[in-house]
Design an enzyme around this catalytic site. Structure first.
Site, short mmCIF file in Angstrom:
data_model
loop_
_atom_site.label_atom_id
_atom_site.label_comp_id
_atom_site.label_asym_id
_atom_site.label_seq_id
_atom_site.Cartn_x
_atom_site.Cartn_y
_atom_site.Cartn_z
N CYS A 56 8.67 -30.33 28.20
CA CYS A 56 8.17 -28.99 28.12
C CYS A 56 8.19 -28.27 29.51
O CYS A 56 7.86 -29.06 30.55
CB CYS A 56 6.69 -29.04 27.62
SG CYS A 56 5.86 -27.41 28.12
N ASP A 82 5.36 -32.95 24.81
CA ASP A 82 5.62 -31.58 24.88
C ASP A 82 4.60 -30.92 24.41
O ASP A 82 3.73 -31.38 23.64
CB ASP A 82 6.96 -31.16 23.92
CG ASP A 82 7.45 -29.81 23.90
OD1 ASP A 82 7.59 -29.35 24.74
OD2 ASP A 82 7.46 -29.34 22.68
N HIS A 133 12.69 -24.12 23.56
CA HIS A 133 13.14 -23.34 22.35
C HIS A 133 14.39 -22.47 22.47
O HIS A 133 15.05 -22.22 21.39
CB HIS A 133 12.05 -22.30 21.95
CG HIS A 133 10.65 -22.83 21.42
ND1 HIS A 133 10.09 -23.92 21.98
CD2 HIS A 133 10.38 -22.99 19.98
CE1 HIS A 133 9.02 -24.07 21.13
NE2 HIS A 133 9.23 -23.79 19.91
#
Lengths: 267, 267
Positions: B73, B10, B186
């Site tokens: 990611c 990530d 996130h």
């Protein structure tokens, strides 16, 4: 007369606020700028990593034949100025000491505040620089991590920016600070927001102008200054030259030409 | 039975939301995680730069002897999945296709929204992945660049987050989207904020769970799965292991041990 260019490096785009002052104060100097847009931001990263990045940034500029280097990024100045000064033979100028000088000149009551990134505030670099000039002054630092992304999002004057600034500046409003250093190159774009919240009792310091004056002084002292009539500006970035050109124009208030992408990890 | 670890990489810390799901769904697999905290974020950088970073990240994991790689990611999945699949012989799993599957399973009216970084939304990767499954669906993407810094600042539940989310989600509220993919690692930490603003009519999709299920399926199909009883987790970062440990615990809901710093530029 030395017509070699001045080198300026920054974590990305913010250092253009320093370039702007250099263009204004010594318009006869050529400038080579490097913005590390592939590894931006520097403000949240460790000292060790920033020193490594700063060494690469400086090596690139030296290869471009610069006669002096300005570290336009506050975090890189805080973490790497001493290292680069020790390792390189040309003059190296950071933004912290000029900012500290300007703050000391401005304050009346000796209470100075600093706003900056986590890295800059955590380093205590402004505090040390100011106490070296006036050991009786009281300095307080306040990290404002969301200011950079807000500016980069183009939301500098928005309601959200006011709300975030209200939160970060709360302890400053309660204090008797009369001078506040905007210790990050992005923050001058939030100057109106900060000024509105803190009111007239607090003078805001932008270290960029003082840094350009310091550069001018050093070039003159060392007979490195140029008096050519037309100067030339070249910009290099490690990623996204198009975005740099677009967003950078807000910082510089003029169009940016001559941008090239380079691989900084090779340096 | 193959006891080699699964590799996960990530841009930094966010990929831990994917690790959390892998730990839950296939608790018997060892994991080697790499978070590129020296060069974070990826979401605002160019495709070319992200492919270069992703190649280095994958090379590091392969050196650690992993049997499969999860690109946790979203931006790196959007930009580098095809390249890594072509260049490497082990299974490579991104988060985009699993997220697209979950969205298609969830929607009733065929109107799907995606929120993510500039890079992920600009790439159109979710749109392509969904249209491959259902070419009659309508997909709209909305970049939310301030969400990552808000989460990293620990302000996920704050009034500022609500205000920023109100701004970004305005066009979604006006649309008839019934399913929204949280296309950045996130964002699950802002789930409550997004859910409060959009109300019950919109189902939120976190691609992390579907990605872990996809990994499980692929390991079983290729006879790469492990049935060991005790599994081992190792974490590597390119900067600031202390900060990773501190902030990462919020993502993982447990303490993180075994963190080492490495120099990713060497790979």
């Amino acid at each position: 007369m030395d017509t070699r260019p001045v080198g300026v490096f920054d974590s990305g785009i913010g250092g253009l606020t320093v370039v702007k002052e250099i263009m204004k104060i010594i318009p006869n100097e050529d400038i080579v700028y490097f913005g590390d847009t592939a590894r931006v931001p520097y403000g949240s990263k460790s000292k060790e990593t920033i020193i490594k990045f700063a060494r690469q940034d400086a090596r690139f500029l030296i290869e471009k034949g610069v006669k002096a280097i300005v570290i336009a990024c506050n975090t890189a100045s805080a973490f790497s100025l001493e290292t680069l000064k020790n390792e390189l033979s040309i003059p190296i100028i950071g933004v912290i000491e000029p900012g500290a000088h300007a703050a000391v000149k401005s304050t009346v009551n000796g209470n100075i505040g600093i706003i900056g990134t986590e890295g800059t505030i955590g380093s205590g670099a402004y505090e040390k620089a100011i106490l070296k000039l006036r050991s009786d002054y009281r300095i307080s630092g306040y990290p404002c991590p969301l200011f950079v992304p807000l500016v980069e999002e183009g939301w500098a004057g928005s309601k959200v920016s006011y709300m975030v600034a209200e939160e970060y500046l709360k302890p400053i409003k309660k204090s008797d600070i009369d001078t506040l250093v905007m210790g990050c190159t992005h923050y001058p774009l939030l100057k109106n927001v900060v000024a509105d919240i803190l009111g007239e009792g607090v003078t805001l310091i932008n270290p960029a102008e003082e840094t350009a004056l310091e550069l001018k002084k050093i070039l003159e002292e060392k007979n490195l200054n140029s008096n050519q009539i037309k100067s030339c500006y070249n910009f290099y970035v490690s990623d996204n030259p198009e975005k740099f050109s677009r967003v950078g124009s807000n910082f510089l208030n003029e169009k940016i030409y001559n941008i090239q992408k380079i691989d900084i990890e090779k340096y």
